[in-house]
Write a protein that holds these residues in place. Sequence first.
Motif, short mmCIF file in Angstrom:
data_model
loop_
_atom_site.label_atom_id
_atom_site.label_comp_id
_atom_site.label_asym_id
_atom_site.label_seq_id
_atom_site.Cartn_x
_atom_site.Cartn_y
_atom_site.Cartn_z
N VAL A 105 36.89 -2.92 -74.23
CA VAL A 105 36.89 -3.84 -75.31
C VAL A 105 38.54 -3.90 -75.96
O VAL A 105 38.96 -3.40 -75.62
CB VAL A 105 36.36 -2.97 -76.76
N LEU A 106 38.66 -5.83 -76.45
CA LEU A 106 40.02 -5.99 -77.21
C LEU A 106 39.95 -5.51 -77.89
O LEU A 106 39.19 -6.02 -79.03
CB LEU A 106 40.30 -6.48 -76.11
N ILE A 107 40.86 -4.79 -78.33
CA ILE A 107 41.58 -4.60 -80.21
C ILE A 107 42.27 -5.44 -80.53
O ILE A 107 43.80 -4.21 -79.48
CB ILE A 107 41.16 -3.38 -80.56
N LYS A 116 40.52 1.49 -84.19
CA LYS A 116 40.98 1.83 -82.64
C LYS A 116 40.53 3.52 -82.82
O LYS A 116 40.16 3.44 -81.78
CB LYS A 116 42.49 1.79 -83.10
N ALA A 117 40.34 4.23 -83.96
CA ALA A 117 39.88 5.21 -84.02
C ALA A 117 38.26 6.15 -83.25
O ALA A 117 38.60 6.63 -82.31
CB ALA A 117 40.05 6.38 -85.43
N LEU A 118 37.58 4.97 -83.48
CA LEU A 118 36.67 4.84 -82.98
C LEU A 118 36.54 4.86 -81.22
O LEU A 118 35.77 5.16 -80.89
CB LEU A 118 35.22 3.88 -83.39
N ALA A 119 37.24 3.20 -80.79
CA ALA A 119 37.30 3.45 -80.01
C ALA A 119 37.68 4.74 -79.09
O ALA A 119 37.86 4.77 -77.97
CB ALA A 119 38.33 2.00 -79.38
N GLU A 120 39.01 4.93 -79.49
CA GLU A 120 39.64 6.33 -78.93
C GLU A 120 38.80 7.40 -78.85
O GLU A 120 39.07 8.21 -78.20
CB GLU A 120 41.07 6.26 -79.86
N GLY A 121 37.81 7.77 -79.91
CA GLY A 121 36.90 8.59 -80.00
C GLY A 121 35.46 8.84 -78.99
O GLY A 121 35.93 9.04 -77.94
N GLU A 122 34.79 7.88 -80.09
CA GLU A 122 32.74 8.27 -79.70
C GLU A 122 33.01 7.25 -78.54
O GLU A 122 32.54 7.28 -77.57
CB GLU A 122 32.62 7.96 -80.67
N ARG A 124 35.66 5.95 -76.09
CA ARG A 124 35.90 6.61 -75.08
C ARG A 124 35.03 8.25 -74.03
O ARG A 124 34.90 7.60 -73.01
CB ARG A 124 37.48 7.40 -75.09
N ALA A 125 34.68 8.20 -75.11
CA ALA A 125 33.80 9.54 -75.04
C ALA A 125 31.97 8.94 -74.11
O ALA A 125 31.33 9.99 -73.37
CB ALA A 125 33.44 10.68 -75.92
N TRP A 126 31.75 8.27 -74.55
CA TRP A 126 30.61 7.29 -74.02
C TRP A 126 31.24 6.00 -73.08
O TRP A 126 29.91 5.52 -72.36
CB TRP A 126 29.90 6.49 -75.13
N GLY A 127 32.39 6.56 -72.01
CA GLY A 127 32.90 5.57 -70.57
C GLY A 127 33.11 4.18 -71.42
O GLY A 127 33.10 3.69 -70.51
N ILE A 128 33.50 3.59 -72.97
CA ILE A 128 33.71 2.62 -73.04
C ILE A 128 35.21 2.84 -73.39
O ILE A 128 35.71 3.33 -73.61
CB ILE A 128 32.71 2.42 -74.38
N SER A 129 35.75 1.63 -72.23
CA SER A 129 37.50 1.38 -72.41
C SER A 129 37.72 0.73 -73.39
O SER A 129 36.93 -0.11 -73.81
CB SER A 129 37.89 1.48 -70.95
N HIS A 130 38.71 0.84 -73.60
CA HIS A 130 39.68 -0.46 -74.81
C HIS A 130 41.19 -0.38 -74.20
O HIS A 130 41.56 0.36 -73.90
CB HIS A 130 39.30 0.35 -76.27
N ALA A 143 45.80 -12.71 -71.02
CA ALA A 143 45.75 -12.68 -69.77
C ALA A 143 45.30 -10.61 -69.85
O ALA A 143 44.79 -10.08 -68.47
CB ALA A 143 47.29 -11.51 -69.78
N LYS A 144 44.37 -10.28 -70.85
CA LYS A 144 43.96 -8.83 -70.63
C LYS A 144 42.12 -9.07 -70.89
O LYS A 144 41.38 -7.95 -70.45
CB LYS A 144 44.35 -8.12 -71.78
#
Length: 407
Positions: A105-107, A116-122, A124-130, A143-144
């Motif tokens: 996911v791009l933010i 952003k905290a959701l992406a960095e926490g849960e 990321r722990a579930w294998g979803i990058s941002h 580009a991203k």
Amino acid sequence: MNETPPELSTQLIHHPYQPPAGFAAPQPGVFKASTVIFASVAAMRQRDWKGKAGYTYGLHGTPTTFTLEERLCTLEGGLQCLLQPSGLAAIANVALALLKSGDEVLIPDNAYGPNKALAEGELRAWGISHRLYDAMDPADLAAKIGERTRLVWLEAPGSVTLEFPDLPEQVRICRERGVLCALDNTWGAGLAFRPFELAPGLGVDISVHALTKYPSGGGDLLMGSVVTRDEALHLKLKLTHMRLGLGVGLNDVEAVLRSLPSMALRYRAHDAATRELAAWCARQPQFAQVLHPALADSPGHAHWRRLCAPQGGEGAAAGLFSVLVDARYGQQQVDAFCDALRLFKLGYSWGGPVSLVMPYDLRAMRPGWPKHLAQGTLLRFSPGLEAVADLRRDLEQALAAALPPPP
């Protein structure tokens, strides 16, 4: 043989009286329920919780929640709506419905911090990058977007620093690459611009709204919404909504329904007060920069004008502005200024009747100090519904008390 009449407690629960139909009043009735009663087994089996043709269980809707959802669709120009316990819950519902392990996911770099905290926490722990992208550079977004990108978040304007992006161009990039885009539309609120009609044939896929702010207007409840125009996308979101057990209190729904008729009036009042105070702050030497999309020198002003004031005139710009206190003043002095304010209260959120102020540590929020921002300490103001002259005097006395003009 005479039947034994039910005892009083049973009569009170199974009372036969039904009020006459046809009652009409300015506000819709409030139907509170977890259990929904079915006339027969056959009727129960014919009901489908995924639609609005009938009722199955309180979590899946009552006449009260259906009414609010339909009105919110009208507000934002959508066709389907899901109510959420908060704006952040709405963001989480979208992420959990659309992303799986291995996805990205791009933010925007200036997005609402808890996203952003959701992406960095849960996530990321579930294998979803941002990854974060520069909200003011569409080329950086383009580009991203990669093979694993499944969702792009948009925000207009950015949280706290209020840069206004080229939103139509961002949506066009997502559309060209076949990636869903979701907009945090709390600031626009369906009034500043139409999220599903940014340009002919061009709109966001999902609009997320913190109803805590302008639709509520009282600073006294938490609620969010997810609005779409695509039935299949809505169903995907609704299935996750159901499995997570996301529900809202009916008293809160009633409060939002009561506040919606005055929302446009309140939005304009917040907007007018904010512009006047932002312009006044721009003339004060203690402030190195004032950030407000309608100010000509605020980052992204031209994008705001094209989208929110396409026919000229004042346009719409909500009720938030931020200032960067000159770097010559230390944090203790800035804190003392905040404490000296009498009408502006220290508190998070916005869109309510009481004016608010909040200091932010921008260095902890952004990957680097943005080049378009002056050096200094960031304060965000949310003017309420008090008299503007009183709010200006409050700012004046706090400046005199804690931030004397530089020599």
